[in-house]
Scaffold this motif. Structure first.
Motif, PDB file in Angstrom:
ATOM      1  N   ASN A  17      -0.058  40.442 -10.941  1.00  0.00           N
ATOM      2  CA  ASN A  17      -1.238  41.675 -11.935  1.00  0.00           C
ATOM      3  C   ASN A  17      -2.460  42.084 -11.569  1.00  0.00           C
ATOM      4  N   SER A  18      -2.872  42.212 -10.244  1.00  0.00           N
ATOM      5  CA  SER A  18      -4.077  41.862 -10.030  1.00  0.00           C
ATOM      6  C   SER A  18      -4.723  43.455  -9.723  1.00  0.00           C
ATOM      7  N   GLY A  19      -3.651  44.618 -10.486  1.00  0.00           N
ATOM      8  CA  GLY A  19      -4.109  45.721  -9.610  1.00  0.00           C
ATOM      9  C   GLY A  19      -4.297  46.038  -7.984  1.00  0.00           C
ATOM     10  N   ASP A  20      -4.092  45.277  -7.486  1.00  0.00           N
ATOM     11  CA  ASP A  20      -3.964  45.337  -5.879  1.00  0.00           C
ATOM     12  C   ASP A  20      -2.408  44.738  -5.335  1.00  0.00           C
ATOM     13  N   GLU A  21      -2.172  46.055  -5.715  1.00  0.00           N
ATOM     14  CA  GLU A  21      -0.498  45.913  -4.879  1.00  0.00           C
ATOM     15  C   GLU A  21      -0.736  46.082  -3.006  1.00  0.00           C
ATOM     16  N   SER A  22      -1.505  46.334  -2.888  1.00  0.00           N
ATOM     17  CA  SER A  22      -1.167  45.692  -1.217  1.00  0.00           C
ATOM     18  C   SER A  22      -1.136  45.198  -0.688  1.00  0.00           C
ATOM     19  N   HIS A  23      -1.850  43.674  -1.737  1.00  0.00           N
ATOM     20  CA  HIS A  23      -2.287  41.891  -1.088  1.00  0.00           C
ATOM     21  C   HIS A  23      -1.082  41.546  -2.264  1.00  0.00           C
ATOM     22  N   ARG A  24      -0.266  42.112  -2.430  1.00  0.00           N
ATOM     23  CA  ARG A  24       0.699  40.723  -3.917  1.00  0.00           C
ATOM     24  C   ARG A  24       1.103  39.953  -2.568  1.00  0.00           C
ATOM     25  N   PRO A  25       0.961  38.596  -3.103  1.00  0.00           N
ATOM     26  CA  PRO A  25       2.198  37.775  -2.726  1.00  0.00           C
ATOM     27  C   PRO A  25       3.032  37.639  -2.431  1.00  0.00           C
ATOM     28  N   PHE A  26       3.992  36.910  -1.014  1.00  0.00           N
ATOM     29  CA  PHE A  26       4.902  37.633  -1.214  1.00  0.00           C
ATOM     30  C   PHE A  26       5.916  35.984   0.214  1.00  0.00           C
ATOM     31  N   LEU A  27       6.903  35.959   0.280  1.00  0.00           N
ATOM     32  CA  LEU A  27       7.615  34.675   0.534  1.00  0.00           C
ATOM     33  C   LEU A  27       8.524  35.140   1.782  1.00  0.00           C
ATOM     34  N   VAL A  28       8.644  34.653   2.637  1.00  0.00           N
ATOM     35  CA  VAL A  28       9.351  35.016   4.255  1.00  0.00           C
ATOM     36  C   VAL A  28      10.119  33.679   4.480  1.00  0.00           C
ATOM     37  N   VAL A  29      12.120  34.072   4.640  1.00  0.00           N
ATOM     38  CA  VAL A  29      12.381  33.070   4.561  1.00  0.00           C
ATOM     39  C   VAL A  29      12.702  33.710   5.877  1.00  0.00           C
ATOM     40  N   GLN A  30      13.042  32.340   6.814  1.00  0.00           N
ATOM     41  CA  GLN A  30      14.205  33.034   8.118  1.00  0.00           C
ATOM     42  C   GLN A  30      15.339  31.709   8.372  1.00  0.00           C
ATOM     43  N   ALA A  31      16.624  32.475   7.912  1.00  0.00           N
ATOM     44  CA  ALA A  31      17.376  31.915   7.836  1.00  0.00           C
ATOM     45  C   ALA A  31      18.954  32.050   8.869  1.00  0.00           C
ATOM     46  N   ARG A  32      19.406  31.326   9.359  1.00  0.00           N
ATOM     47  CA  ARG A  32      20.742  31.820  10.230  1.00  0.00           C
ATOM     48  C   ARG A  32      22.002  31.228   9.455  1.00  0.00           C
ATOM     49  N   ALA A  33      22.873  32.085   9.007  1.00  0.00           N
ATOM     50  CA  ALA A  33      24.354  31.387   9.345  1.00  0.00           C
ATOM     51  C   ALA A  33      24.848  30.324   9.498  1.00  0.00           C
ATOM     52  N   THR A  34      25.483  29.964   8.961  1.00  0.00           N
ATOM     53  CA  THR A  34      26.532  28.448   9.455  1.00  0.00           C
ATOM     54  C   THR A  34      27.150  28.214   9.304  1.00  0.00           C
ATOM     55  N   ASP A  35      28.144  29.272   9.092  1.00  0.00           N
ATOM     56  CA  ASP A  35      29.765  29.493   8.417  1.00  0.00           C
ATOM     57  C   ASP A  35      30.568  29.268   9.635  1.00  0.00           C
ATOM     58  N   SER A  36      31.928  29.013   9.797  1.00  0.00           N
ATOM     59  CA  SER A  36      32.172  28.729  10.972  1.00  0.00           C
ATOM     60  C   SER A  36      32.501  30.444  11.667  1.00  0.00           C
ATOM     61  N   ASN A  37      32.539  30.889  10.916  1.00  0.00           N
ATOM     62  CA  ASN A  37      32.803  32.642  11.766  1.00  0.00           C
ATOM     63  C   ASN A  37      31.635  32.188  13.301  1.00  0.00           C
ATOM     64  N   HIS A  38      30.229  32.032  12.395  1.00  0.00           N
ATOM     65  CA  HIS A  38      29.543  32.471  13.445  1.00  0.00           C
ATOM     66  C   HIS A  38      29.066  31.139  14.520  1.00  0.00           C
ATOM     67  N   ARG A  39      30.476  29.792  14.521  1.00  0.00           N
ATOM     68  CA  ARG A  39      29.977  29.228  15.476  1.00  0.00           C
ATOM     69  C   ARG A  39      30.721  29.110  16.316  1.00  0.00           C
ATOM     70  N   ILE A  40      32.343  29.802  15.907  1.00  0.00           N
ATOM     71  CA  ILE A  40      32.795  30.016  17.229  1.00  0.00           C
ATOM     72  C   ILE A  40      32.271  31.581  17.606  1.00  0.00           C
ATOM     73  N   ARG A  41      31.833  32.361  17.223  1.00  0.00           N
ATOM     74  CA  ARG A  41      31.404  33.394  18.227  1.00  0.00           C
ATOM     75  C   ARG A  41      29.975  33.175  18.965  1.00  0.00           C
ATOM     76  N   LYS A  42      29.670  32.340  19.085  1.00  0.00           N
ATOM     77  CA  LYS A  42      28.205  31.428  19.501  1.00  0.00           C
ATOM     78  C   LYS A  42      28.940  31.063  21.125  1.00  0.00           C
ATOM     79  N   ARG A  43      30.311  30.552  20.116  1.00  0.00           N
ATOM     80  CA  ARG A  43      30.455  29.724  21.509  1.00  0.00           C
ATOM     81  C   ARG A  43      31.597  30.514  22.666  1.00  0.00           C
TER      82      ARG A  43
END
Lengths: 115, 245
Positions: free
Chosen positions: B219-245
């Motif tokens: 709400n600073s009136g400066d939308e192009s500089h709004r704070p943001f959070l970046v999360v990098q994640a990867r799946a750890t379910d069984s399907n993923h492990r099988i595909r990787k093997r």
């Protein structure tokens, strides 16, 4: 793999592109602007099954083993299926307005073959 | 399956002449279902209040020097300047960008919160999470070109007037206005492991006022500089492990 050109009914890859604007999905999918929903179609006569390059799947190897041993079951006709798939990266909004970038494996059919 | 013969397979009947308009409509519906399934969504999201484009463009530009091509592949320049493709990456990874929000329950103007989705309740492992904040230099008594040093503290804030604890402290040196990142990997991992969706943060900047530095919040009136959070994640379910093997 063959590309479908309408000249014969053999197993081939049919290209099918969907522009997200045309289906009204461009408001939540940021990139890419469309999707290649390619699919496989066509017949697989007996001589096409086991042709190197067009049928490199595990299923083909199993069926060929049956054939070599003279045990070819009548119901085991070969089938036109994707033999090569590729990943597609997507950038989109989810339900909570997060922007998500995801590399989705096996999204695009690159090649079809008989198996 | 076609009904012509018990030996036929689904793809064999497709080349038969058919009502092409009906076929196309069915294919489009099938493709829609396919995309939603692959993205683990039941239905397409309902976008009623789109994020301001300026905020989105800034975040994406900052994060992706690479370019999303027409066919969906992402070009990522490597250290030698050659482009490689995200398709080469075997692992299925997600990058989640979420923009800061604020509401009346939060205790101060420097408080903000992020809604973090875990992408359809998957078993996601958070490999990295960073908060991006923009610091604007205001005219001050300091000589032009002088580095301005401030201390930024990010706290986890319980809803309402609840307690808060320090997540990260970082000394920031500013010569000009710009973006700065603050590591929040452990805090976001905790959010995912607890199954909660909301991350409340309180941003305090020591020495900012005196140095003529303004952290841009909501709400600073400066939308192009709004704070943001970046999360990098990867799946750890069984399907993923099988595909990787």
């Amino acid at each position: 793999g063959l590309e479908c050109d309408g000249t014969n009914g053999l197993c081939c890859r049919q290209q099918f592109y969907i522009d997200f604007r045309l289906i009204g999905w461009n408001d939540w999918i940021i990139a890419p602007s469309g999707y290649y929903g390619n699919y496989c179609e066509g017949s697989c006569p007996a001589y096409m099954a086991g042709v190197p390059g067009s049928a490199s799947s595990f299923h083909t190897a199993v069926v060929n083993q049956y054939r070599m041993r003279g045990m070819s079951p009548g119901s085991m006709n070969s089938c036109c299926i994707p033999t090569k798939l590729s990943t597609m990266s997507m950038l989109y909004f989810d339900d909570e307005y997060n922007i998500v970038k995801r590399d989705v494996p096996n999204m695009i059919v690159e090649e079809c073959g008989c198996a | 399956h076609t009904t012509a013969s018990r030996d036929s397979c689904a793809s064999c009947g497709l080349s038969q002449p058919a009502d092409s308009g009906r076929m196309d409509a069915e294919f489009v519906e099938a493709v829609k279902r396919h995309i939603l399934t692959k993205l683990q969504m039941r239905e397409r999201p309902n976008i009623t209040q789109p994020i301001p484009k300026a905020a989105m463009v800034t975040a994406l530009r900052k994060l992706h020097a690479g370019k999303v091509r027409e066919d969906g592949r992402v070009e990522i320049p490597d250290v030698d300047g050659h482009a490689s493709h995200a398709n080469d990456v075997e692992e299925e990874t997600s990058e989640i960008i979420t923009f800061a929000e604020t509401d009346d329950l939060l205790s101060s103007k420097s408080s903000l919160f992020f809604i973090i989705s875990n992408e359809g309740n998957q078993n996601l492992y958070v490999s990295q999470a960073n908060l991006w904040l923009y610091f604007k230099l205001l005219p001050s008594l300091l000589e032009k070109g002088t580095r301005r040093k401030v201390m930024v503290k990010v706290y986890y804030q319980e809803p309402g007037l609840g307690s808060k604890w320090n997540l990260v402290e970082k000394r920031v040196e500013l010569k000009r206005s710009g973006w700065h990142t603050f590591p929040l990997t452990d805090a976001v991992q905790l959010v995912f492991s607890k199954g909660t969706r909301r991350q409340n943060l309180d941003i305090r900047c020591e020495g900012c006022e005196g140095a003529g530095v303004l952290p841009v919040l909501v709400n600073s009136g400066d939308e192009s500089h709004r704070p943001f959070l970046v999360v990098q994640a990867r799946a750890t379910d069984s399907n993923h492990r099988i595909r990787k093997r």
